[in-house]
Write a protein that holds these residues in place. Structure first.
Motif, PDB file in Angstrom:
ATOM      1  N   ARG A  87     -36.448  14.066  -2.499  1.00  0.00           N
ATOM      2  CA  ARG A  87     -37.281  14.198  -3.688  1.00  0.00           C
ATOM      3  C   ARG A  87     -36.444  13.964  -4.939  1.00  0.00           C
ATOM      4  NH1 ARG A  87     -40.166  19.933  -1.935  1.00  0.00           N
ATOM      5  NH2 ARG A  87     -41.043  19.190   0.059  1.00  0.00           N
ATOM      6  N   ALA A  88     -37.092  13.447  -5.971  1.00  0.00           N
ATOM      7  CA  ALA A  88     -36.398  13.212  -7.238  1.00  0.00           C
ATOM      8  C   ALA A  88     -35.828  14.523  -7.770  1.00  0.00           C
ATOM      9  CB  ALA A  88     -37.351  12.596  -8.257  1.00  0.00           C
ATOM     10  N   GLY A  89     -34.558  14.484  -8.137  1.00  0.00           N
ATOM     11  CA  GLY A  89     -33.887  15.664  -8.653  1.00  0.00           C
ATOM     12  C   GLY A  89     -33.101  16.446  -7.623  1.00  0.00           C
ATOM     13  N   ASP A  90     -33.226  16.108  -6.330  1.00  0.00           N
ATOM     14  CA  ASP A  90     -32.443  16.788  -5.296  1.00  0.00           C
ATOM     15  C   ASP A  90     -30.952  16.602  -5.564  1.00  0.00           C
ATOM     16  OD1 ASP A  90     -34.667  17.689  -3.967  1.00  0.00           O
ATOM     17  OD2 ASP A  90     -34.573  16.195  -2.349  1.00  0.00           O
ATOM     18  N   ILE A  91     -30.190  17.676  -5.441  1.00  0.00           N
ATOM     19  CA  ILE A  91     -28.740  17.615  -5.628  1.00  0.00           C
ATOM     20  C   ILE A  91     -28.086  17.247  -4.304  1.00  0.00           C
ATOM     21  CG2 ILE A  91     -26.677  18.923  -6.262  1.00  0.00           C
ATOM     22  CD1 ILE A  91     -28.470  20.689  -8.009  1.00  0.00           C
ATOM     23  N   LEU A  92     -27.252  16.221  -4.338  1.00  0.00           N
ATOM     24  CA  LEU A  92     -26.632  15.700  -3.129  1.00  0.00           C
ATOM     25  C   LEU A  92     -25.286  16.377  -2.863  1.00  0.00           C
ATOM     26  CD1 LEU A  92     -27.368  11.879  -3.542  1.00  0.00           C
ATOM     27  CD2 LEU A  92     -28.775  13.644  -2.491  1.00  0.00           C
ATOM     28  N   GLY A  93     -24.738  16.079  -1.679  1.00  0.00           N
ATOM     29  CA  GLY A  93     -23.384  16.491  -1.359  1.00  0.00           C
ATOM     30  C   GLY A  93     -23.303  17.601  -0.332  1.00  0.00           C
ATOM     31  N   HIS A  94     -22.571  17.346   0.751  1.00  0.00           N
ATOM     32  CA  HIS A  94     -22.410  18.371   1.788  1.00  0.00           C
ATOM     33  C   HIS A  94     -20.954  18.582   2.190  1.00  0.00           C
ATOM     34  CE1 HIS A  94     -23.066  14.521   3.950  1.00  0.00           C
ATOM     35  NE2 HIS A  94     -22.143  14.984   4.777  1.00  0.00           N
ATOM     36  N   GLU A  95     -20.027  17.970   1.480  1.00  0.00           N
ATOM     37  CA  GLU A  95     -18.597  18.206   1.712  1.00  0.00           C
ATOM     38  C   GLU A  95     -18.028  18.811   0.434  1.00  0.00           C
ATOM     39  OE1 GLU A  95     -17.108  14.787   4.782  1.00  0.00           O
ATOM     40  OE2 GLU A  95     -17.188  14.217   2.687  1.00  0.00           O
ATOM     41  N   PHE A  96     -17.782  20.114   0.457  1.00  0.00           N
ATOM     42  CA  PHE A  96     -17.302  20.730  -0.777  1.00  0.00           C
ATOM     43  C   PHE A  96     -16.557  22.026  -0.478  1.00  0.00           C
ATOM     44  CE2 PHE A  96     -21.618  22.239  -0.005  1.00  0.00           C
ATOM     45  CZ  PHE A  96     -21.526  23.612  -0.229  1.00  0.00           C
ATOM     46  N   MET A  97     -15.802  22.451  -1.473  1.00  0.00           N
ATOM     47  CA  MET A  97     -15.094  23.728  -1.425  1.00  0.00           C
ATOM     48  C   MET A  97     -14.965  24.237  -2.852  1.00  0.00           C
ATOM     49  SD  MET A  97     -11.112  22.654  -0.802  1.00  0.00           S
ATOM     50  CE  MET A  97     -10.586  24.362  -1.048  1.00  0.00           C
ATOM     51  N   GLY A  98     -14.563  25.491  -2.966  1.00  0.00           N
ATOM     52  CA  GLY A  98     -14.414  26.010  -4.311  1.00  0.00           C
ATOM     53  C   GLY A  98     -14.017  27.466  -4.346  1.00  0.00           C
ATOM     54  N   GLU A  99     -14.192  28.048  -5.525  1.00  0.00           N
ATOM     55  CA  GLU A  99     -13.819  29.437  -5.764  1.00  0.00           C
ATOM     56  C   GLU A  99     -15.079  30.300  -5.857  1.00  0.00           C
ATOM     57  OE1 GLU A  99     -12.020  32.166  -9.396  1.00  0.00           O
ATOM     58  OE2 GLU A  99     -11.581  30.012  -9.347  1.00  0.00           O
ATOM     59  N   VAL A 100     -15.058  31.428  -5.172  1.00  0.00           N
ATOM     60  CA  VAL A 100     -16.195  32.351  -5.199  1.00  0.00           C
ATOM     61  C   VAL A 100     -16.263  33.017  -6.579  1.00  0.00           C
ATOM     62  CG1 VAL A 100     -17.239  34.399  -4.163  1.00  0.00           C
ATOM     63  CG2 VAL A 100     -15.963  32.773  -2.720  1.00  0.00           C
TER      64      VAL A 100
ATOM     65  N   THR B  53     -33.993  19.027   6.382  1.00  0.00           N
ATOM     66  CA  THR B  53     -32.961  19.995   6.737  1.00  0.00           C
ATOM     67  C   THR B  53     -32.901  21.150   5.744  1.00  0.00           C
ATOM     68  OG1 THR B  53     -31.282  18.659   5.594  1.00  0.00           O
ATOM     69  CG2 THR B  53     -31.567  18.282   7.950  1.00  0.00           C
ATOM     70  N   GLY B  54     -34.028  21.463   5.150  1.00  0.00           N
ATOM     71  CA  GLY B  54     -34.118  22.670   4.345  1.00  0.00           C
ATOM     72  C   GLY B  54     -34.247  22.475   2.859  1.00  0.00           C
ATOM     73  N   GLY B  55     -33.887  21.309   2.355  1.00  0.00           N
ATOM     74  CA  GLY B  55     -33.988  21.061   0.924  1.00  0.00           C
ATOM     75  C   GLY B  55     -32.995  21.837   0.083  1.00  0.00           C
ATOM     76  N   TYR B  56     -31.880  22.269   0.691  1.00  0.00           N
ATOM     77  CA  TYR B  56     -30.883  23.033  -0.057  1.00  0.00           C
ATOM     78  C   TYR B  56     -30.118  22.144  -1.021  1.00  0.00           C
ATOM     79  CZ  TYR B  56     -31.510  26.934   3.209  1.00  0.00           C
ATOM     80  OH  TYR B  56     -32.029  27.974   3.946  1.00  0.00           O
ATOM     81  N   ALA B  57     -29.838  22.652  -2.199  1.00  0.00           N
ATOM     82  CA  ALA B  57     -29.020  21.918  -3.154  1.00  0.00           C
ATOM     83  C   ALA B  57     -27.626  21.706  -2.598  1.00  0.00           C
ATOM     84  CB  ALA B  57     -28.957  22.688  -4.472  1.00  0.00           C
ATOM     85  N   GLY B  58     -27.081  20.523  -2.858  1.00  0.00           N
ATOM     86  CA  GLY B  58     -25.771  20.180  -2.329  1.00  0.00           C
ATOM     87  C   GLY B  58     -24.631  20.538  -3.260  1.00  0.00           C
ATOM     88  N   GLY B  59     -23.436  20.141  -2.860  1.00  0.00           N
ATOM     89  CA  GLY B  59     -22.219  20.553  -3.541  1.00  0.00           C
ATOM     90  C   GLY B  59     -21.577  19.528  -4.442  1.00  0.00           C
ATOM     91  N   GLN B  60     -22.240  18.392  -4.699  1.00  0.00           N
ATOM     92  CA  GLN B  60     -21.714  17.447  -5.687  1.00  0.00           C
ATOM     93  C   GLN B  60     -22.186  17.924  -7.053  1.00  0.00           C
ATOM     94  OE1 GLN B  60     -22.967  13.632  -4.147  1.00  0.00           O
ATOM     95  NE2 GLN B  60     -21.513  13.733  -2.459  1.00  0.00           N
ATOM     96  N   ALA B  61     -21.641  19.048  -7.439  1.00  0.00           N
ATOM     97  CA  ALA B  61     -22.092  19.781  -8.612  1.00  0.00           C
ATOM     98  C   ALA B  61     -20.970  20.694  -9.079  1.00  0.00           C
ATOM     99  CB  ALA B  61     -23.330  20.611  -8.263  1.00  0.00           C
ATOM    100  N   GLU B  62     -21.155  21.278 -10.240  1.00  0.00           N
ATOM    101  CA  GLU B  62     -20.152  22.208 -10.747  1.00  0.00           C
ATOM    102  C   GLU B  62     -20.216  23.553 -10.038  1.00  0.00           C
ATOM    103  OE1 GLU B  62     -19.042  21.088 -15.225  1.00  0.00           O
ATOM    104  OE2 GLU B  62     -21.102  21.851 -15.031  1.00  0.00           O
ATOM    105  N   TYR B  63     -21.428  23.948  -9.644  1.00  0.00           N
ATOM    106  CA  TYR B  63     -21.615  25.205  -8.931  1.00  0.00           C
ATOM    107  C   TYR B  63     -22.626  24.993  -7.819  1.00  0.00           C
ATOM    108  CZ  TYR B  63     -19.210  27.374 -12.846  1.00  0.00           C
ATOM    109  OH  TYR B  63     -18.267  27.693 -13.783  1.00  0.00           O
ATOM    110  N   VAL B  64     -22.568  25.839  -6.791  1.00  0.00           N
ATOM    111  CA  VAL B  64     -23.489  25.713  -5.673  1.00  0.00           C
ATOM    112  C   VAL B  64     -23.780  27.091  -5.083  1.00  0.00           C
ATOM    113  CG1 VAL B  64     -21.629  25.303  -4.001  1.00  0.00           C
ATOM    114  CG2 VAL B  64     -23.935  24.484  -3.497  1.00  0.00           C
ATOM    115  N   ARG B  65     -25.020  27.282  -4.701  1.00  0.00           N
ATOM    116  CA  ARG B  65     -25.398  28.503  -3.963  1.00  0.00           C
ATOM    117  C   ARG B  65     -25.127  28.285  -2.482  1.00  0.00           C
ATOM    118  NH1 ARG B  65     -30.916  29.316  -1.585  1.00  0.00           N
ATOM    119  NH2 ARG B  65     -30.779  31.321  -0.495  1.00  0.00           N
ATOM    120  N   VAL B  66     -24.476  29.266  -1.852  1.00  0.00           N
ATOM    121  CA  VAL B  66     -24.145  29.195  -0.430  1.00  0.00           C
ATOM    122  C   VAL B  66     -24.901  30.290   0.313  1.00  0.00           C
ATOM    123  CG1 VAL B  66     -22.311  29.301   1.293  1.00  0.00           C
ATOM    124  CG2 VAL B  66     -21.859  28.283  -0.952  1.00  0.00           C
TER     125      VAL B  66
END
Length: 409
Positions: A53-66, A133-146
């Motif tokens: 869908r338009a506006g879906d945030i992509l990306g499934h390979e990511f890491m970061g700081e909690v 696969t759920g429509g979860y926002a991906g990690g090609q972003a500054e922040y992501v919900r896990v």
């Protein structure tokens, strides 16, 4: 925050979008420090995966700081974590069998119904990969919900920089899983179709698991050279007839195991692939499985076929008779990442596995849209792209500052 969003075929954009929030007690919020563009993201970019869908945030390979945690998360603020692309509850029938990618609870009912209709059973959930696969926002972003942050993320030690551990999110476990599914025995010859990131990790993993010889098949010179550096024999399918070359290299027997790291968008001018391409352009077909057909023909009698490559629908002209008559065994599926991360992290720490050799570009998140096009069109140059949100984040837009998040404990 800034995030890479989908707007249609070959149309992705870095937009300003709302910050993610804690929704459920097991959630955590990450400030993304590194995220990568995966080869399977190109299936989305090319429009082959339905329910985007338009506006879906992509990306499934990511890491970061909690930076934020729900009341039932086992993570702590300030920890560095790598997040598996599979979203898994940890307690359903499948998770208890370590089949995390088949989780029965992570894909919400409103989206799992569509995947059940298409696949026969509801698919497990994944980050940034369509509403099937759920429509979860991906990690090609500054922040992501896990979600289910007490099950998926693996805490990484500070002495390992991002480049060494980022690929624990997907492509390293996927390459490893591909080799595991090939049931490699000492002395085996293994042939790998596709020398993209997963293919290269599959080659590395096959040797680690005891293969005597690995034969790598592709047409991009830079990728073939990386495969050669890993110890593989290489075949450029533009220069040789692959089936004849494999027979010659194996004394007429064929490879003991074959691994499909190409998936649904095979390249090449073979007649079956040209037919598949025409059907795809006319929207009367989705898969272009030329490589998989070739693998089944090439594999020795009684051999094994491993399929980590992504497929999304129905394939025709499938060599079912050859598969049956030769007595081949097939193993496939999305990777149960959580099954492998601890062991693979240990191998990285012990310098038994290198994960940095394939990175060709480290670029700002703000350049992601242009980089998708380059990754799509110039794969001989762009081997693996790592996006760094921190390269272009201005202090005044930092979530921790804007929302006065408590400092790490």
């Amino acid at each position: 925050m800034r995030a890479l969003t989908f707007h249609g075929r070959h149309d992705v954009r870095v937009d300003n979008v709302p910050d993610p929030e804690i929704v459920l007690p097991r959630d955590a919020i990450l400030k993304v420090t590194s995220t990568a563009i995966c080869g399977s993201d190109l299936h989305l970019y090319d429009g082959y995966i339905p329910t985007m869908r338009a506006g879906d945030i992509l990306g499934h390979e990511f890491m970061g700081e909690v930076v934020e945690v729900g009341s039932k998360s086992t993570l702590k603020k300030g920890q560095r974590v790598v997040v598996p692309f599979t979203i898994s509850c940890g307690s359903c029938f499948f998770c208890e069998k370590q089949q995390y990618s088949a989780c029965d609870n992570s894909n919400p009912a409103e989206t799992s119904d569509a995947s059940e209709t298409l696949m026969g059973h509801a698919m497990g959930a994944a980050f940034g990969y369509a509403h099937l696969t759920g429509g979860y926002a991906g990690g090609q972003a500054e922040y992501v919900r896990v979600p289910f942050s007490d099950v998926g993320p693996i805490v990484v030690p500070d002495h390992l920089d991002d480049d060494k551990v980022l690929f624990l999110s997907d492509i390293l476990p996927t390459g490893w899983h591909a080799a595991v599914n090939a049931d490699i025995e000492p002395g085996d010859t293994v042939a790998v179709w596709g020398c993209g990131p997963v293919g290269l990790f599959a080659i590395q993993s096959a040797f680690k698991l005891g293969a005597h010889r690995v034969i790598a098949i592709d047409h991009y010179p830079s990728r073939l050279m990386l495969a050669k550096k890993l110890g593989a024999d290489i075949l450029d399918y533009r220069e040789v007839e692959v089936l004849e070359a494999l027979k010659e290299l194996t004394g007429g027997i064929g490879p003991d195991a074959v691994i499909d790291c190409v998936g649904m968008e095979s390249h090449g001018l073979a007649i079956d692939n040209l037919m598949d391409t025409a059907k795809a352009h006319l929207m009367i077909g989705t898969e272009r499985p030329h490589a998989l057909r070739q693998m089944i023909i090439a594999c020795r009698k009684g051999g094994r076929v491993s399929i980590p490559g992504v497929y999304g629908g129905f394939a025709d002209k499938f060599p079912l008779g050859q598969l049956m008559e030769k007595g081949l065994t097939i193993k496939s599926g999305q990777t149960p990442v959580q099954k492998y991360t601890k062991d693979l992290l240990k191998l990285i720490e012990e310098n038994e596995l290198d994960t940095t050799f394939m990175i060709s570009h480290r670029e700002p998140l703000n350049d992601a849209a242009e980089l998708y096009q380059k990754w799509h069109d110039e794969q001989d140059t762009y081997t693996k792209i790592v996006l760094k949100p921190g390269m272009d984040r201005k202090p005044e837009t930092d979530r921790a500052a804007a929302r006065q998040v408590e400092p790490a404990e």
